[in-house]
Write a protein that holds these residues in place. Structure first.
Motif, PDB file in Angstrom:
ATOM      1  N   THR A  65       0.819  -1.307   0.160  1.00  0.00           N
ATOM      2  CA  THR A  65      -0.026  -0.115  -0.151  1.00  0.00           C
ATOM      3  C   THR A  65       1.094   1.483  -0.021  1.00  0.00           C
ATOM      4  O   THR A  65       0.698   2.320  -0.702  1.00  0.00           O
ATOM      5  CB  THR A  65      -0.911  -0.025   1.060  1.00  0.00           C
ATOM      6  OG1 THR A  65      -1.566  -1.196   1.224  1.00  0.00           O
ATOM      7  CG2 THR A  65      -1.830   1.227   1.257  1.00  0.00           C
ATOM      8  N   LEU A  66       1.837   1.161   0.969  1.00  0.00           N
ATOM      9  CA  LEU A  66       2.844   2.206   0.733  1.00  0.00           C
ATOM     10  C   LEU A  66       3.376   2.617  -0.622  1.00  0.00           C
ATOM     11  O   LEU A  66       3.790   3.740  -0.882  1.00  0.00           O
ATOM     12  CB  LEU A  66       4.122   2.281   2.070  1.00  0.00           C
ATOM     13  CG  LEU A  66       4.949   3.278   2.022  1.00  0.00           C
ATOM     14  CD1 LEU A  66       4.389   4.467   2.446  1.00  0.00           C
ATOM     15  CD2 LEU A  66       5.912   3.045   3.326  1.00  0.00           C
ATOM     16  N   VAL A  67       3.944   1.405  -1.234  1.00  0.00           N
ATOM     17  CA  VAL A  67       4.527   1.368  -2.344  1.00  0.00           C
ATOM     18  C   VAL A  67       3.729   2.157  -3.581  1.00  0.00           C
ATOM     19  O   VAL A  67       4.062   3.023  -4.309  1.00  0.00           O
ATOM     20  CB  VAL A  67       5.027   0.168  -2.769  1.00  0.00           C
ATOM     21  CG1 VAL A  67       5.672   0.551  -4.420  1.00  0.00           C
ATOM     22  CG2 VAL A  67       6.152  -0.274  -2.229  1.00  0.00           C
ATOM     23  N   VAL A  68       2.404   1.755  -3.491  1.00  0.00           N
ATOM     24  CA  VAL A  68       1.311   2.219  -4.656  1.00  0.00           C
ATOM     25  C   VAL A  68       0.964   3.625  -3.896  1.00  0.00           C
ATOM     26  O   VAL A  68       0.938   4.668  -5.061  1.00  0.00           O
ATOM     27  CB  VAL A  68       0.273   1.310  -4.285  1.00  0.00           C
ATOM     28  CG1 VAL A  68      -0.958   2.130  -5.287  1.00  0.00           C
ATOM     29  CG2 VAL A  68       0.321   0.055  -4.983  1.00  0.00           C
ATOM     30  N   SER A  69       1.074   4.101  -2.981  1.00  0.00           N
ATOM     31  CA  SER A  69       0.863   5.430  -2.422  1.00  0.00           C
ATOM     32  C   SER A  69       1.997   6.552  -3.075  1.00  0.00           C
ATOM     33  O   SER A  69       1.720   7.561  -3.467  1.00  0.00           O
ATOM     34  CB  SER A  69       0.407   5.534  -0.956  1.00  0.00           C
ATOM     35  OG  SER A  69      -0.485   4.652  -0.729  1.00  0.00           O
ATOM     36  N   CYS A  70       3.025   5.929  -2.917  1.00  0.00           N
ATOM     37  CA  CYS A  70       4.392   6.881  -3.208  1.00  0.00           C
ATOM     38  C   CYS A  70       4.206   7.033  -4.749  1.00  0.00           C
ATOM     39  O   CYS A  70       4.546   7.900  -5.149  1.00  0.00           O
ATOM     40  CB  CYS A  70       5.572   6.130  -2.568  1.00  0.00           C
ATOM     41  SG  CYS A  70       5.697   6.448  -0.875  1.00  0.00           S
ATOM     42  N   ALA A  71       3.897   5.886  -5.197  1.00  0.00           N
ATOM     43  CA  ALA A  71       4.228   5.882  -6.886  1.00  0.00           C
ATOM     44  C   ALA A  71       2.932   6.846  -7.383  1.00  0.00           C
ATOM     45  O   ALA A  71       2.952   7.503  -8.403  1.00  0.00           O
ATOM     46  CB  ALA A  71       3.680   4.305  -7.333  1.00  0.00           C
ATOM     47  N   GLY A  72       1.748   6.987  -6.693  1.00  0.00           N
ATOM     48  CA  GLY A  72       0.913   7.910  -7.072  1.00  0.00           C
ATOM     49  C   GLY A  72       0.969   9.307  -6.706  1.00  0.00           C
ATOM     50  O   GLY A  72       0.570  10.167  -7.500  1.00  0.00           O
ATOM     51  N   LEU A  73       1.731   9.438  -5.426  1.00  0.00           N
ATOM     52  CA  LEU A  73       2.061  10.941  -4.955  1.00  0.00           C
ATOM     53  C   LEU A  73       3.089  11.448  -5.767  1.00  0.00           C
ATOM     54  O   LEU A  73       2.751  12.872  -5.941  1.00  0.00           O
ATOM     55  CB  LEU A  73       2.037  10.770  -3.521  1.00  0.00           C
ATOM     56  CG  LEU A  73       2.602  11.773  -2.677  1.00  0.00           C
ATOM     57  CD1 LEU A  73       1.143  12.935  -2.593  1.00  0.00           C
ATOM     58  CD2 LEU A  73       2.615  11.627  -0.946  1.00  0.00           C
ATOM     59  N   PHE A  74       4.430  10.976  -5.892  1.00  0.00           N
ATOM     60  CA  PHE A  74       5.455  11.584  -6.043  1.00  0.00           C
ATOM     61  C   PHE A  74       5.295  12.304  -7.301  1.00  0.00           C
ATOM     62  O   PHE A  74       5.837  13.440  -7.724  1.00  0.00           O
ATOM     63  CB  PHE A  74       6.806  10.863  -5.732  1.00  0.00           C
ATOM     64  CG  PHE A  74       6.939  10.730  -4.191  1.00  0.00           C
ATOM     65  CD1 PHE A  74       6.813  11.733  -3.318  1.00  0.00           C
ATOM     66  CD2 PHE A  74       7.090   9.403  -3.694  1.00  0.00           C
ATOM     67  CE1 PHE A  74       7.050  11.449  -1.757  1.00  0.00           C
ATOM     68  CE2 PHE A  74       7.502   9.203  -2.438  1.00  0.00           C
ATOM     69  CZ  PHE A  74       7.288  10.420  -1.597  1.00  0.00           C
ATOM     70  N   PRO A  75       4.795  11.358  -8.423  1.00  0.00           N
ATOM     71  CA  PRO A  75       4.781  12.267  -9.642  1.00  0.00           C
ATOM     72  C   PRO A  75       3.923  13.306 -10.020  1.00  0.00           C
ATOM     73  O   PRO A  75       4.317  14.394 -10.531  1.00  0.00           O
ATOM     74  CB  PRO A  75       4.258  10.910 -10.705  1.00  0.00           C
ATOM     75  CG  PRO A  75       4.841   9.711 -10.075  1.00  0.00           C
ATOM     76  CD  PRO A  75       4.524  10.099  -8.589  1.00  0.00           C
ATOM     77  N   LEU A  76       2.809  13.418  -9.062  1.00  0.00           N
ATOM     78  CA  LEU A  76       1.888  14.391  -8.980  1.00  0.00           C
ATOM     79  C   LEU A  76       2.491  15.713  -8.200  1.00  0.00           C
ATOM     80  O   LEU A  76       2.334  16.781  -8.568  1.00  0.00           O
ATOM     81  CB  LEU A  76       0.588  14.009  -8.299  1.00  0.00           C
ATOM     82  CG  LEU A  76      -0.333  13.134  -9.154  1.00  0.00           C
ATOM     83  CD1 LEU A  76      -1.537  12.664  -8.435  1.00  0.00           C
ATOM     84  CD2 LEU A  76      -0.313  13.861 -10.718  1.00  0.00           C
ATOM     85  N   LEU A  77       3.568  15.183  -7.377  1.00  0.00           N
ATOM     86  CA  LEU A  77       4.358  16.400  -6.509  1.00  0.00           C
ATOM     87  C   LEU A  77       5.095  17.149  -7.578  1.00  0.00           C
ATOM     88  O   LEU A  77       5.120  18.488  -7.593  1.00  0.00           O
ATOM     89  CB  LEU A  77       4.898  15.831  -5.422  1.00  0.00           C
ATOM     90  CG  LEU A  77       4.251  15.751  -4.137  1.00  0.00           C
ATOM     91  CD1 LEU A  77       5.036  15.149  -3.096  1.00  0.00           C
ATOM     92  CD2 LEU A  77       3.489  16.881  -3.281  1.00  0.00           C
ATOM     93  N   LEU A  78       5.587  16.525  -8.287  1.00  0.00           N
ATOM     94  CA  LEU A  78       6.658  17.288  -9.311  1.00  0.00           C
ATOM     95  C   LEU A  78       6.018  17.813 -10.320  1.00  0.00           C
ATOM     96  O   LEU A  78       6.340  19.007 -10.741  1.00  0.00           O
ATOM     97  CB  LEU A  78       7.355  15.971  -9.941  1.00  0.00           C
ATOM     98  CG  LEU A  78       8.586  15.083  -9.196  1.00  0.00           C
ATOM     99  CD1 LEU A  78       9.199  14.025  -9.871  1.00  0.00           C
ATOM    100  CD2 LEU A  78       9.470  15.922  -8.252  1.00  0.00           C
ATOM    101  N   LEU A  79       4.772  17.397 -10.815  1.00  0.00           N
ATOM    102  CA  LEU A  79       4.042  18.110 -11.817  1.00  0.00           C
ATOM    103  C   LEU A  79       3.353  19.467 -10.967  1.00  0.00           C
ATOM    104  O   LEU A  79       3.375  20.491 -11.766  1.00  0.00           O
ATOM    105  CB  LEU A  79       2.584  17.049 -12.198  1.00  0.00           C
ATOM    106  CG  LEU A  79       1.814  17.842 -12.943  1.00  0.00           C
ATOM    107  CD1 LEU A  79       2.264  18.347 -14.358  1.00  0.00           C
ATOM    108  CD2 LEU A  79       0.275  16.856 -13.178  1.00  0.00           C
ATOM    109  N   TYR A  80       2.903  19.357  -9.587  1.00  0.00           N
ATOM    110  CA  TYR A  80       2.342  20.421  -9.180  1.00  0.00           C
ATOM    111  C   TYR A  80       3.669  21.640  -8.896  1.00  0.00           C
ATOM    112  O   TYR A  80       3.472  22.615  -9.060  1.00  0.00           O
ATOM    113  CB  TYR A  80       2.026  19.976  -7.587  1.00  0.00           C
ATOM    114  CG  TYR A  80       1.502  21.300  -6.735  1.00  0.00           C
ATOM    115  CD1 TYR A  80       0.150  21.751  -7.066  1.00  0.00           C
ATOM    116  CD2 TYR A  80       2.358  21.739  -5.629  1.00  0.00           C
ATOM    117  CE1 TYR A  80      -0.069  23.185  -6.380  1.00  0.00           C
ATOM    118  CE2 TYR A  80       2.073  22.744  -4.896  1.00  0.00           C
ATOM    119  CZ  TYR A  80       0.857  23.444  -5.273  1.00  0.00           C
ATOM    120  OH  TYR A  80       0.302  24.569  -4.478  1.00  0.00           O
TER     121      TYR A  80
END
Length: 228
Positions: free
Chosen positions: A22-37
């Motif tokens: 769950t943590l891996v999937v959460s990070c995979a969804g979060l960090f690319p969007l952080l970079l986009l933001y």
């Protein structure tokens, strides 16, 4: 698709593996969007690179707010899926878990923001150390998040990106065995290449979730204006 989900999210696996996945999937969804933001916000990237305190506050916000929220929302969703598949085994994953998951997402997302903001006022002196002010900004913050106008928008869409495989799996499994009045939907989806149909339907559910969250945030703002 379902087999892949069962491989990584099953109630029969050790708890630490479920949490890790769950943590891996959460990070995979979060960090690319952080970079986009960061890329879409003028001057924000330069500020983070040039200012140590600004970067520290940003990192703290992500670690103490963003990641816990995304992880908690995803954990509940994946646990619901794991429990449902364990009961059904080879049968279709019941689509009703999406009807449970959607309101659960809204409630968890709103509550965790309120709790974390409240605690942050104590621990980090955020919002001037004022607990009431911390709670007051929850509504406006979540309304703006739907438009990706603040970092909470990153957390919002990170939960949706992370849940895309789950929703597509449940929808695909349900459509394979649907009959009666829903056959027209299966016929329509089958005309689309690959798994595009279930993915598009998952995006429809995500749009409903975003609207529901925005509505809940607007209600919170209205209630606050009445109480103050």
């Amino acid at each position: 698709m379902r087999c892949a989900m069962n491989t990584y999210f099953s109630i029969n696996m050790p708890a630490w593996k479920f949490v890790r996945n769950t943590l891996v999937v959460s990070c995979a969804g979060l960090f690319p969007l952080l970079l986009l933001y960061i890329a879409l916000t003028p001057g924000f990237g330069a500020l983070l690179l040039e200012s140590g305190p600004a970067f520290s506050r940003f990192l703290r916000q992500v670690v103490t707010n963003g990641l816990p929220v995304v992880f908690a929302v995803n954990y509940v969703s994946f646990f619901l899926f794991a429990v449902s598949t364990a009961k059904k085994r080879e049968a279709a994953v019941p689509a009703r878990i999406l009807l449970i998951d959607l309101p659960a997402r809204v409630v968890i997302f709103v509550l965790l923001h309120g709790i974390i903001y409240f605690i942050s006022a104590d621990w980090f002196g955020s919002f001037g150390g004022d607990h009431w002010q911390a709670l007051q900004v929850v509504g406006p913050t979540l309304v703006r998040s739907a438009f990706f106008e603040n970092i909470s928008g990153v957390y919002l869409y990170a939960t949706l990106v992370s849940a895309l495989p789950l929703y597509a799996t449940v929808i695909d499994s349900s459509l394979e065995r649907c009959s009666g009045r829903w056959e027209w939907l299966r016929g329509l989806v089958c005309k689309l290449p690959g798994k595009l149909g279930p993915i598009l339907l998952a995006l429809v559910f995500f749009a409903i979730f975003t609207l529901a969250l925005t509505g809940a945030a607007a209600v919170i703002m209205k209630l606050q204006s009445v109480w103050i």
